[in-house]
Design an enzyme around this catalytic site. Sequence first.
Site, PDB file in Angstrom:
ATOM      1  N   ASP A  97       0.826  -1.211   0.000  1.00 10.34           N
ATOM      2  CA  ASP A  97       0.000   0.000   0.000  1.00 10.34           C
ATOM      3  C   ASP A  97       0.856   1.255   0.000  1.00 10.34           C
ATOM      4  OD1 ASP A  97      -2.757  -0.991   0.137  1.00 10.34           O
ATOM      5  OD2 ASP A  97      -2.200  -1.789   2.094  1.00 10.34           O
ATOM      6  N   MET A 152     -12.728  -1.591  -3.305  1.00  7.94           N
ATOM      7  CA  MET A 152     -12.438  -1.289  -1.899  1.00  7.94           C
ATOM      8  C   MET A 152     -13.685  -1.565  -1.053  1.00  7.94           C
ATOM      9  SD  MET A 152      -9.289  -0.344  -1.752  1.00  7.94           S
ATOM     10  CE  MET A 152      -9.300  -0.054   0.033  1.00  7.94           C
TER      11      MET A 152
END
Length: 217
Positions: free
Chosen positions: A36, A138
């Site tokens: 990330d 997401m």
Amino acid sequence: MKRTLVAPSILSGNFADMGSEVKNMKDIGADWIHVDVMDGVFVPNLTFGFKMIQDLRPLSELFFDVHLMIVEPRRYVERFVKAGADLVSFHVEAEKEIDATIEGIKACGAKAGLVINPDTPTDKFAPYIDKLDLVLVMSVFPGFGGQKFIDGSLERIAKVKEMRDRLAPSCLIEVDGGVTTANAESIAKAGADVIVAGNAVFGATDRKRAVEAIRGK
Ligand code: DX5
Ligand code: ZN
């Protein structure tokens, strides 16, 4: 039945010992490593950039799945591929030049993914899906690990699966945020091919078992 891939997110790992964390991923049976990258602008948190990925790259043969949470990712995709990303995904909300960004990633030899936030319509994928290797749905608002899976995400995954099956059968569907050993099966059933898990793996006393439980053996 297809095998679900599990991608532990090193965001939940120990940043002071990231080399060991990355080496450990193969031992616990991870399929991919989810990386990330946050810029403190697109999301209210900061992580790391190219140098970290470049230094981690020699430590594992696993697939590096790099999730960019940065504004105007087009500027940087080539450098992430050169640093060692196997796949670079970027947010539809963060970039105007989506086609050019996908082309930029592929031109330097990596796979390309596009990400949508929980409040972005799922049909935003439609114009690009046949050019993509992966779409990432997401299931939390990005920025932090350890958040709760947002209700309604399963329906969104199922919608994306319907679109993917119709328009681009080889494109993978990835789901990221709030995955637990308890909800992973329903996420896979809804259509996820790749499941990201941060807290559920790194917070577990037995990481290997957690990966197996998420994969659903
Ligand atoms: C959130 C990140 C996720 C995060 C997932 O912004 O994109 O990859 O690490 O962590 P968990 O699985 O703990 O929700
Ligand atoms: Zn992520």
